[in-house]
Design an enzyme around this catalytic site. Structure first.
Site, PDB file in Angstrom:
ATOM      1  CB  VAL A  14      -0.944  -0.015   1.222  1.00  0.00           C
ATOM      2  CG1 VAL A  14      -0.152   0.122   2.516  1.00  0.00           C
ATOM      3  CG2 VAL A  14      -2.025   1.053   1.140  1.00  0.00           C
ATOM      4  CE  LYS A  15       3.170   2.432   5.151  1.00  0.00           C
ATOM      5  NZ  LYS A  15       2.725   3.573   5.965  1.00  0.00           N
ATOM      6  CG  ASP A  16       4.110   0.607  -4.309  1.00  0.00           C
ATOM      7  OD1 ASP A  16       5.026   0.551  -3.477  1.00  0.00           O
ATOM      8  OD2 ASP A  16       3.923  -0.269  -5.172  1.00  0.00           O
TER       9      ASP A  16
END
Length: 458
Positions: free
Chosen positions: A43-45
């Site tokens: 999700v950190k993308d």
């Protein structure tokens, strides 16, 4: 032809996948937002590209610059991919509790990784927060995104994750659950969803050793809550600016062990090979769902990353056994225990307004030591035990005529139908004198210490 100009254009639009097996016996539709479909497998993308592009627009990050960030691994991967596409250098600081796979992956995409000690105060010059800040001060033309306090983090999820979930559920979502670390994921997503429908309930998943849950419930930052834990990516010993407690309705804490075991179950039973904090998110969300979800509710649980980050940890049997998370002997489950008790009397409960005299009568009549207490809707709101009644009667005999609600203790904890007996036994103590479990028909059963002793000796 249809193609993307670079890998960063593939970020977002991750799928919703229905959970079918780990949710048995729980009402409602429970969906997983599977974020490992992002190119960096997490999700950190989403926040990485947003923080970089906002910094570029503000003139903070210039061509040929260096991105420096403290990360548990996933934000670093997103930043590294963006850096490759845009031509920046990367230096990441990480706590030494992070998996070796995360360190190796970051180095594989060209980043420099500085490993720092975990068990130091946040303002200690050796902490990965402090080291990142010092590098930013010392290296010319460098940018420190600071995902904890950089509000581009929250905005990325407000602009992408929230709208995706709203569209994918056709606006039918009633509950959203996610782990809370930097706070951007749950707060940005929940803020968008609540603006669409103020009735959407957000459930934040915390870990033991973190300050979030108590701070939300009391407003007190209690340093006694802080102690080392193993789960990566959730919980904090600080209060990041991205954590907006006003949009998080409830917090559930999850142990390292429960999270690890649930992650393995998701791989084995749902085909979702996910990370450790994904196990936390699902375990905590289902604990909430057992008591609160209704048949027509729709819960979305965000699963932040991929299991490849944890091959040497939670997906390694020897590591699990060394940490007491995987027993060498085989244990039966709550389902097996309930099956052994079929034919016995149904669960005995007490209404909140029933008198203590009635509780004493039921305890004596059925030869039991504890009774769950329910309100008029059937919701479990408390519990009563013979030891509590006895100690109160000695001090005040007149309590016989007061409502049970006035002396009841907290409700018994709900557990999963597939939880093994060793896990159940670890949950029964002075604070939790019994456990409750829903079976596949949604019927509720009680599990006591006596039940566990009988099951383990047969």
């Amino acid at each position: 032809m249809h193609y993307y100009e670079s890998i960063i254009e593939t970020i977002g639009n991750t799928p919703l996948v229905k959970l079918n097996k780990v949710t048995k016996g729980i009402p409602g539709t429970i969906l997983a937002k599977v974020e490992y479909f992002n190119p960096g497998n997490s999700v950190k993308d989403r926040i990485a590209i947003r923080m970089i592009e906002d910094a570029e627009a503000a003139g903070i990050l210039k061509p040929g610059g260096t991105i420096i960030e403290g990360t548990s691994g996933n934000t670093g991967m997103g930043l590294a991919l963006a850096a490759v596409a845009k031509g920046y250098k990367c230096i990441f600081t990480m706590a030494d509790k992070q998996s070796q796979e995360k360190i190796d992956i970051l180095r594989a995409v060209g980043a420099e990784v500085v490993v720092c000690p975990t068990n130091v105060e946040p303002d200690d010059p050796r902490s990965y927060y402090s080291v990142a800040k010092k590098l930013n001060q010392d290296i010319p033309n460098s940018f420190y995104p600071n995902q904890y306090d950089n509000l581009s983090n929250t905005q990325a999820h407000y602009d992408t994750t929230g709208p995706e979930i709203w569209t994918q559920t056709g606006g039918e979502i009633t509950h959203f659950a996610a782990g809370v670390g930097t706070g951007g994921t749950i707060c940005g997503t929940a803020r968008f969803l609540k603006e669409k429908n103020s009735g959407v309930v957000s459930v934040g998943i915390d870990t033991y050793g973190s300050v979030f849950k108590k701070y939300k419930e009391t407003g007190e930052f209690d340093s006694n809550e802080i102690y080392p834990y193993l789960t990566e990516g959730i919980g904090e010993d600080i209060l990041p600016k991205n954590v907006d407690f006003s949009v998080i309705d409830h917090f559930i804490k999850v142990t390292d062990k429960d999270a690890a075991i649930m992650a393995r179950r998701l791989a084995r039973e749902e085909g979702l090979f996910v990370g450790w904090s994904c196990g936390s998110a699902v375990f905590g969300a289902l604990e909430y769902a057992r008591q609160h979800l209704k048949e027509d509710d729709v819960m979305v649980i965000l699963l932040p990353d991929h299991g490849t980050r944890y091959l040497a940890k939670i997906y390694n049997d020897n590591w699990m056994k060394d940490h007491g998370f995987l027993e060498t002997r085989s244990f039966a489950t709550a389902r097996d225990l309930i099956r052994l008790r079929y034919g016995k009397s149904p669960l005995v409960t007490l209404q909140e307004q029933a008198k203590v005299n009635e509780a004493i009568r039921l305890l004596n009549r059925d030869g039991i030591s504890q009774i769950p207490v329910v309100d008029e809707t059937g919701h479990f709101t408390g519990s009563i035990t013979e030891s509590t009644i006895l100690s109160l009667l000695i001090e005040s005999p007149e309590i016989r005529d007061v409502p049970v609600k006035e002396i009841m203790e907290r409700p018994f904890r709900f557990v999963g139908i597939g939880d093994t007996l060793d896990t159940l036994a670890s949950l029964i103590d002075r604070e939790n004198k019994a456990l409750l479990v829903r079976d596949e028909t949604n019927a509720v059963h009680i599990i006591t210490q006596a039940d566990l002793l009988l099951a383990m000796t047969n």
